[in-house]
Design an enzyme around this catalytic site. Sequence first.
Site, PDB file in Angstrom:
ATOM      1  N   GLU A   1      -7.251   8.283   5.989  1.00  0.00           N
ATOM      2  CA  GLU A   1      -7.607   8.871   7.435  1.00  0.00           C
ATOM      3  C   GLU A   1      -8.409  10.558   7.151  1.00  0.00           C
ATOM      4  O   GLU A   1      -7.855  11.608   7.650  1.00  0.00           O
ATOM      5  CB  GLU A   1      -6.279   9.174   8.179  1.00  0.00           C
ATOM      6  CG  GLU A   1      -5.938   7.762   8.752  1.00  0.00           C
ATOM      7  CD  GLU A   1      -4.703   7.690   9.446  1.00  0.00           C
ATOM      8  OE1 GLU A   1      -4.041   9.058   9.775  1.00  0.00           O
ATOM      9  OE2 GLU A   1      -4.293   6.792   9.784  1.00  0.00           O
TER      10      GLU A   1
ATOM     11  N   GLU B   1      -3.552   0.386   8.143  1.00  0.00           N
ATOM     12  CA  GLU B   1      -2.376   0.367   8.867  1.00  0.00           C
ATOM     13  C   GLU B   1      -2.432  -0.172  10.496  1.00  0.00           C
ATOM     14  O   GLU B   1      -3.496  -0.020  10.913  1.00  0.00           O
ATOM     15  CB  GLU B   1      -2.270   1.895   9.000  1.00  0.00           C
ATOM     16  CG  GLU B   1      -1.944   2.561   7.762  1.00  0.00           C
ATOM     17  CD  GLU B   1      -1.757   4.233   8.006  1.00  0.00           C
ATOM     18  OE1 GLU B   1      -1.277   4.643   9.126  1.00  0.00           O
ATOM     19  OE2 GLU B   1      -1.740   5.121   7.193  1.00  0.00           O
TER      20      GLU B   1
ATOM     21  N   HIS C   1      -3.146  10.946   0.459  1.00  0.00           N
ATOM     22  CA  HIS C   1      -2.577  10.777   1.707  1.00  0.00           C
ATOM     23  C   HIS C   1      -1.983  12.266   1.912  1.00  0.00           C
ATOM     24  O   HIS C   1      -0.999  12.160   2.281  1.00  0.00           O
ATOM     25  CB  HIS C   1      -1.527   9.829   1.689  1.00  0.00           C
ATOM     26  CG  HIS C   1      -1.219   9.089   3.018  1.00  0.00           C
ATOM     27  ND1 HIS C   1      -1.144   8.010   3.473  1.00  0.00           N
ATOM     28  CD2 HIS C   1      -0.660   9.775   4.012  1.00  0.00           C
ATOM     29  CE1 HIS C   1      -1.006   7.676   4.533  1.00  0.00           C
ATOM     30  NE2 HIS C   1      -0.749   8.790   5.122  1.00  0.00           N
TER      31      HIS C   1
ATOM     32  N   ASN D   1      -7.283   2.044   9.928  1.00  0.00           N
ATOM     33  CA  ASN D   1      -6.006   2.198  10.404  1.00  0.00           C
ATOM     34  C   ASN D   1      -6.416   2.044  11.916  1.00  0.00           C
ATOM     35  O   ASN D   1      -7.372   2.964  12.449  1.00  0.00           O
ATOM     36  CB  ASN D   1      -5.559   3.415  10.043  1.00  0.00           C
ATOM     37  CG  ASN D   1      -5.366   3.495   8.572  1.00  0.00           C
ATOM     38  OD1 ASN D   1      -5.507   2.491   7.828  1.00  0.00           O
ATOM     39  ND2 ASN D   1      -4.956   4.651   8.015  1.00  0.00           N
TER      40      ASN D   1
ATOM     41  N   ARG E   1       0.699  -1.113   0.130  1.00  0.00           N
ATOM     42  CA  ARG E   1      -0.096   0.081   0.038  1.00  0.00           C
ATOM     43  C   ARG E   1       1.011   1.360   0.026  1.00  0.00           C
ATOM     44  O   ARG E   1       1.582   1.387   0.928  1.00  0.00           O
ATOM     45  CB  ARG E   1      -0.880  -0.175   1.015  1.00  0.00           C
ATOM     46  CG  ARG E   1      -1.615   1.121   1.396  1.00  0.00           C
ATOM     47  CD  ARG E   1      -2.622   1.347   2.554  1.00  0.00           C
ATOM     48  NE  ARG E   1      -3.078   2.723   2.530  1.00  0.00           N
ATOM     49  CZ  ARG E   1      -3.284   3.573   3.467  1.00  0.00           C
ATOM     50  NH1 ARG E   1      -2.888   3.094   4.646  1.00  0.00           N
ATOM     51  NH2 ARG E   1      -3.389   4.966   3.364  1.00  0.00           N
TER      52      ARG E   1
ATOM     53  N   TYR F   1      -4.308   2.157  15.847  1.00  0.00           N
ATOM     54  CA  TYR F   1      -3.005   2.359  16.662  1.00  0.00           C
ATOM     55  C   TYR F   1      -3.440   2.123  18.180  1.00  0.00           C
ATOM     56  O   TYR F   1      -2.847   1.377  18.774  1.00  0.00           O
ATOM     57  CB  TYR F   1      -2.146   3.821  16.624  1.00  0.00           C
ATOM     58  CG  TYR F   1      -1.397   3.670  14.979  1.00  0.00           C
ATOM     59  CD1 TYR F   1      -0.382   3.311  14.973  1.00  0.00           C
ATOM     60  CD2 TYR F   1      -2.601   4.161  13.864  1.00  0.00           C
ATOM     61  CE1 TYR F   1       0.300   3.218  13.557  1.00  0.00           C
ATOM     62  CE2 TYR F   1      -1.963   4.234  12.564  1.00  0.00           C
ATOM     63  CZ  TYR F   1      -0.759   3.746  12.571  1.00  0.00           C
ATOM     64  OH  TYR F   1      -0.124   3.889  11.183  1.00  0.00           O
TER      65      TYR F   1
HETATM   66  O1  IFM Z   1       2.388   8.344   9.609  1.00  0.00           O
HETATM   67  C1  IFM Z   1       1.242   8.094   9.726  1.00  0.00           C
HETATM   68  C2  IFM Z   1       0.655   7.899   8.592  1.00  0.00           C
HETATM   69  O2  IFM Z   1       0.704   8.945   7.626  1.00  0.00           O
HETATM   70  C3  IFM Z   1      -1.131   7.956   8.730  1.00  0.00           C
HETATM   71  N1  IFM Z   1      -1.342   6.911   9.851  1.00  0.00           N
HETATM   72  C4  IFM Z   1      -0.628   7.280  11.104  1.00  0.00           C
HETATM   73  C5  IFM Z   1       0.888   7.056  10.796  1.00  0.00           C
HETATM   74  C6  IFM Z   1       1.650   7.099  12.118  1.00  0.00           C
HETATM   75  O3  IFM Z   1       1.208   8.399  12.527  1.00  0.00           O
END
Ligand code: IFM
Length: 454
Positions: free
Chosen positions: A167, A362, A122, A288, A78, A290
Amino acid sequence: MTADLSFPPGFRWGVSTSAYQIEGAVAEGGRGPSTWDTFCAEPGKVLNGETGAVACDHYHRYAEDVALMRELGIDTYRFSFSWPRIQPDGTGPGNAAGLDFYDRLIDTLLGAGISPAPTLYHWDTPQPLEDAGGWLSRDITERFADYASVLAARFADRVPMWITINEPMVLTLMGYSLGAHAPGKELMFDALPVAHHQLLAHGRAVQALRAGGGVNIGIASNHAPTWAASDSAEDVEAAGLYDNLINWLFADPVLLGKYPAGYEAAMPGPVEDDLKVISTPLDWFGINHYSPVSVGAATGQADTAATDGIPLPPGLPFEPRALEGYERTDFGWPIVPAAFGEILRTFKDRYGDRLPPIYITENGCAINDVPVDGVVDDQRRIAYLDGYLRSLRSAIDDGVDVRGYFQWSLMDNFEWAAGYSQRFGLVHVDFETLERTPKASYHWLHDVIAKNRE
Ligand code: IFM
């Protein structure tokens, strides 16, 4: 550690990157200026005044990077197209040198047995479009559909998976609401049209890609469980407000064709017609993820980890709070593997049969280990990935239809306002020499992927 990290047959493994974060070569091949070039040039916006002008120099070193991907054993890569490389002014038939670069990249990937999965956008907007109003202007949705048509015409014969926008929440919040990302606007709630225009651009791009022969289309949207800081009615209410703002404002229109209660009136119209376009059925939905976020009623105890160190202004009806009791990445993000499975289950419960298959577009962590005697022994990243993959597997066992996992990121790169201070890569990049060194986590993920192919 890898023994029971098994995933269903056909599960796809990948890594993710984006153009401005890795390509460099910002003044080559007819590329036009982007909002991130402009933002980086403004004193005080990016840590140490760093920029993506060179980044990982992937524009010149893409073949070496594809070789690293092939060795890793991934199925899917990706990456993102740089809009200002394809359309330097944000309009027109497409810049030949820019299109040629992505031709070379895509052909090299296919030659290595790796499926290209490009993201159209992006965050690097052509500066002339920003000057004309950027994502606050409805016109950009037409421009984006044209851009999608240019890409489909050139690449649909070789691209088996497409991602429209990365995002949309972050561009809205960090770019136009708080001013911590390009284009640096501090509009607070007046930034809401940016959300609507990105969603509409997404829907129009899905239609334009399909009209041009594009298949297998999704979006990459970031989502996090929002946990109330306590059981008090005030904190629960504040967490619900925040949850709508960061999660459901972006996923409900795409998957249900409606905004969470109270938002429709704030959006530029014709909203009802737009929602039909926004909810054009997708082939899959990209998440995505985290960290979760803890939120309470505003009391002046706000934690800034959820907004990358940027304080929210006073006067809001909620505030992110520190999540105590968890280890954190070097970026300060809490490491909470169980939250990954939780957000996936929430999607299944909330959307039911409106939810297409999910891809994890992600997931990863900033762990800033550097080479010692030529070795980057990033055991904390291995532990993170191990925990998050187990949590993902548990969600699949609970019936969530997840088809693939794309780790962020192949290599250390330009982490936006944090410059080069945060290393998310499986491959270490020396930003002086641009030398690449696969880390211990790269070898670990290689083994996980290989075992899943046995
Ligand atoms: O680096 C970023 C990415 O561009 C978008 N999602 C989160 C990642 C980490 O912060």
